[in-house]
Design an enzyme around this catalytic site. Structure first.
Site, mmCIF file in Angstrom:
data_model
loop_
_atom_site.group_PDB
_atom_site.id
_atom_site.type_symbol
_atom_site.label_atom_id
_atom_site.label_comp_id
_atom_site.label_asym_id
_atom_site.label_seq_id
_atom_site.Cartn_x
_atom_site.Cartn_y
_atom_site.Cartn_z
ATOM 1 N N ARG A 151 -3.311 2.495 -3.692
ATOM 2 C CA ARG A 151 -1.888 2.639 -4.001
ATOM 3 C C ARG A 151 -1.369 1.257 -4.392
ATOM 4 N NH1 ARG A 151 -0.756 -1.100 -1.039
ATOM 5 N NH2 ARG A 151 1.400 -0.639 -1.521
ATOM 6 N N GLY A 152 -0.093 1.229 -4.826
ATOM 7 C CA GLY A 152 0.456 -0.009 -5.370
ATOM 8 C C GLY A 152 0.321 0.048 -6.893
ATOM 9 N N ALA A 153 1.431 -0.236 -7.591
ATOM 10 C CA ALA A 153 1.492 0.041 -9.032
ATOM 11 C C ALA A 153 0.343 -0.588 -9.838
ATOM 12 C CB ALA A 153 2.853 -0.390 -9.571
ATOM 13 N N ARG A 187 0.081 10.289 -10.133
ATOM 14 C CA ARG A 187 1.361 9.889 -9.530
ATOM 15 C C ARG A 187 2.324 9.549 -10.660
ATOM 16 N NH1 ARG A 187 1.145 5.760 -4.605
ATOM 17 N NH2 ARG A 187 3.161 6.721 -4.169
ATOM 18 N N GLN A 242 3.361 1.004 4.929
ATOM 19 C CA GLN A 242 2.611 0.000 4.155
ATOM 20 C C GLN A 242 2.811 -1.407 4.743
ATOM 21 O OE1 GLN A 242 4.351 2.475 2.776
ATOM 22 N NE2 GLN A 242 3.500 3.151 0.820
ATOM 23 N N ASP A 262 7.592 -0.754 -9.159
ATOM 24 C CA ASP A 262 6.753 0.292 -9.751
ATOM 25 C C ASP A 262 7.114 0.566 -11.198
ATOM 26 O OD1 ASP A 262 6.696 0.817 -6.688
ATOM 27 O OD2 ASP A 262 4.910 1.741 -7.560
ATOM 28 N N ASN A 302 11.263 0.886 -6.931
ATOM 29 C CA ASN A 302 10.274 0.368 -5.977
ATOM 30 C C ASN A 302 10.322 1.249 -4.733
ATOM 31 O OD1 ASN A 302 8.270 -1.620 -5.233
ATOM 32 N ND2 ASN A 302 9.755 -2.417 -3.767
ATOM 33 N N LYS A 303 9.505 0.907 -3.772
ATOM 34 C CA LYS A 303 9.359 1.705 -2.555
ATOM 35 C C LYS A 303 10.706 2.073 -1.947
ATOM 36 C CE LYS A 303 6.443 3.044 -1.130
ATOM 37 N NZ LYS A 303 6.094 4.457 -1.464
#
Ligand code: MRU
Length: 344
Positions: free
Chosen positions: A49-51, A91, A194, A235, A245-246
Site C-alpha cells: 500500500r502507499g501511492a 484501488r 499505518q 495519493d 491523502n489518508k
C-alpha cells in the site's frame, strides 16, 4: 543514513516479492508473485500500500503479464490488456497506479522487438526514479524544517509506501540525517493503523525516536505548542493543489490552521493528476465496513453499520508547501501557476 529497513517490493527478475504489510510489525514476511492477478490481489488486500509503491507494484505486474503471455499466445496483447485492466481496478484513489500503467502501456505500444526487456527496463526505472525523487524531496523538505522543534506525520509514507526512502517520512529522515533535532510524532491512523504499525516501526529501524498519539489527540498536541509542521504524503494532487491523502489528513490541516501550525505535503510528480482542475472529482475509496465494525455488529439485520472512506481531500488553501522532486510550491492556493510549472 543506512537503508537497513525492509523494502516493500523486491524484484527478482521473474517474480516480485511483496512484503505483507498486514503482518508488520510482528512478522517480516514476503509473498512471491509470478502473475499480474497476484499483484492486483496484493494491492487490493493491502499487502502493499502507499501511492508510489502501488504504482511500482503495478508496473512489475505488467512485466509478469508479458512474461506469462508473450511467448505462449498469439493473442498475448489481449491477455496483457486484460491484466492491465485488472491491475487498474485494484484501488481507485492513488493516481500513481494509473500513471505507472500508462507508462507501461506506452512502452507496449511503441516496442516491436524484445518487448519483455523493454517493459522490464521501464518498471525498474519507475522504481529507481521514485527512490531518487524521494531523496531529492527529502532535501527540499528538510530545508523547510530548519529551526523546527516538533513535527507530526500521518499514515505511513516511508520506505514501505514508496520506492524505498519515503516522501513525508523521507523529509523527516533527511532532517534527522542533517542533525536537526526534531521531536517526531506519529498519528495512529485509524482504522488501518499505518502510523502505529508501520511508521513508528520504520523510524525505530532507523534509530529515530518517535512518539505515537491517538488521532484524536492531535488538536491537543498542537494546542500545547509542540508541533511546528505537519508533514504528510499524498495519493492524488489536483492541478490547483487540492490533495487527497489518508482519511484524517483534512482534519489535521484544519486543526493546523486553527493553531498556526504549518502544513507540508510531500509527493513525487507522479502523484499530480494534471487532468483535474481541483479535488472535487477525486474518487475516494470506501473500504469494507468490516474494517471498522466490531464483529458483534457484523450480522444480518444489524442496527449498526459503518462508513469507511479511507481518503479525504485537503483544500490547497490549508497547505503551506507542496514538496516535489521538481521543486517546492509555497502556499499553493496563491500560486496555482507554481504547480503547473512543475509539470516535467
Ligand atoms: O491506504 P494506504 O495505506 O495505501 O494510504 C496511504 C496514504 O494515504 C499515504 O499517505 C500516501 O499514499 C502517500 S505514501 C508516500
Amino acid at each position: 543514513m543506512t537503508l537497513s529497513i525492509a523494502q516493500a517490493l523486491i524484484w527478482t527478475g521473474n517474480s516480485i516479492g511483496v512484503l505483507d504489510q498486514r503482518k508488520l510489525p510482528e512478522q517480516t514476511h514476503y509473498d512471491n508473485y509470478h502473475d499480474a492477478a497476484g499483484v492486483a490481489e496484493a494491492i487490493i488486500s493491502m499487502r502493499v500500500r502507499g501511492a508510489p509503491a502501488i504504482g511500482i507494484a503495478a508496473a512489475y505486474g505488467v512485466v509478469l503479464s508479458v512474461q506469462q503471455h508473450y511467448s505462449q499466445s498469439e493473442n498475448w496483447q489481449n491477455a496483457v490488456a486484460t491484466d492491465i485492466e485488472t491491475l487498474a481496478q485494484s484501488r481507485p484513489t492513488a493516481v500513481n497506479l494509473f500513471w505507472a500503467l500508462d507508462k507501461m502501456k506506452a512502452v507496449l505500444a511503441n516496442t516491436h522487438d524484445d518487448v519483455l526487456t523493454a517493459v522490464t527496463t521501464c518498471a525498474i526505472k519507475i522504481h529507481a526514479d521514485d527512490l531518487a525523487a524521494n531523496h531529492t524531496m527529502g532535501d527540499f523538505g528538510a530545508a523547510l524544517l530548519v529551526g523546527a522543534k516538533g513535527v507530526l506525520t500521518h499514515c505511513n509514507t516511508g520506505s514501505l509506501a514508496t520506492g524505498g526512502y519515503g516522501t513525508a517520512l523521507g523529509v523527516i529522515r533527511s532532517a534527522v540525517a542533517q542533525n536537526q533535532h526534531l521531536n517526531v510524532y506519529a498519528d495512529e491512523t485509524r482504522p488501518w493503523l499505518q502510523g502505529a504499525r508501520l511508521t513508528v516501526w520504520e523510524l525505530a529501524q532507523d534509530g529515530i525516536p518517535s512518539t505515537l498519539i491517538a488521532d484524536s489527540a492531535a488538536a491537543w498536541l498542537m494546542k500545547s505548542g509542540a508541533i511546528d509542521w505537519i508533514i504528510v504524503g499524498a495519493d492524488r494532487i489536483a492541478a490547483n493543489g487540492d490533495t487527497a491523502n489518508k482519511i484524517g489528513t483534512y482534519s489535521l490541516a484544519t486543526l493546523a490552521k486553527q493553531h498556526g501550525v504549518k502544513f507540508m505535503v510531500v509527493a513525487p510528480i507522479s502523484t499530480i493528476d494534471w487532468s483535474l482542475e481541483n479535488g472535487d472529482n477525486i474518487e475516494i475509496e470506501c473500504r469494507s465496513p468490516r474494517e471498522l465494525l466490531p464483529a458483534c455488529y457484523d450480522t444480518p439485520n444489524s442496527l449498526v453499520s459503518a462508513w469507511n472512506p479511507v481518503f479525504d481531500v485537503t483544500p490547497a488553501a490549508l497547505i503551506s508547501a507542496i514538496v516535489t522532486e521538481a521543486g517546492v510550491v509555497l502556499n499553493p492556493a496563491e500560486h496555482a501557476q507554481g504547480i503547473r510549472s512543475l509539470q516535467l
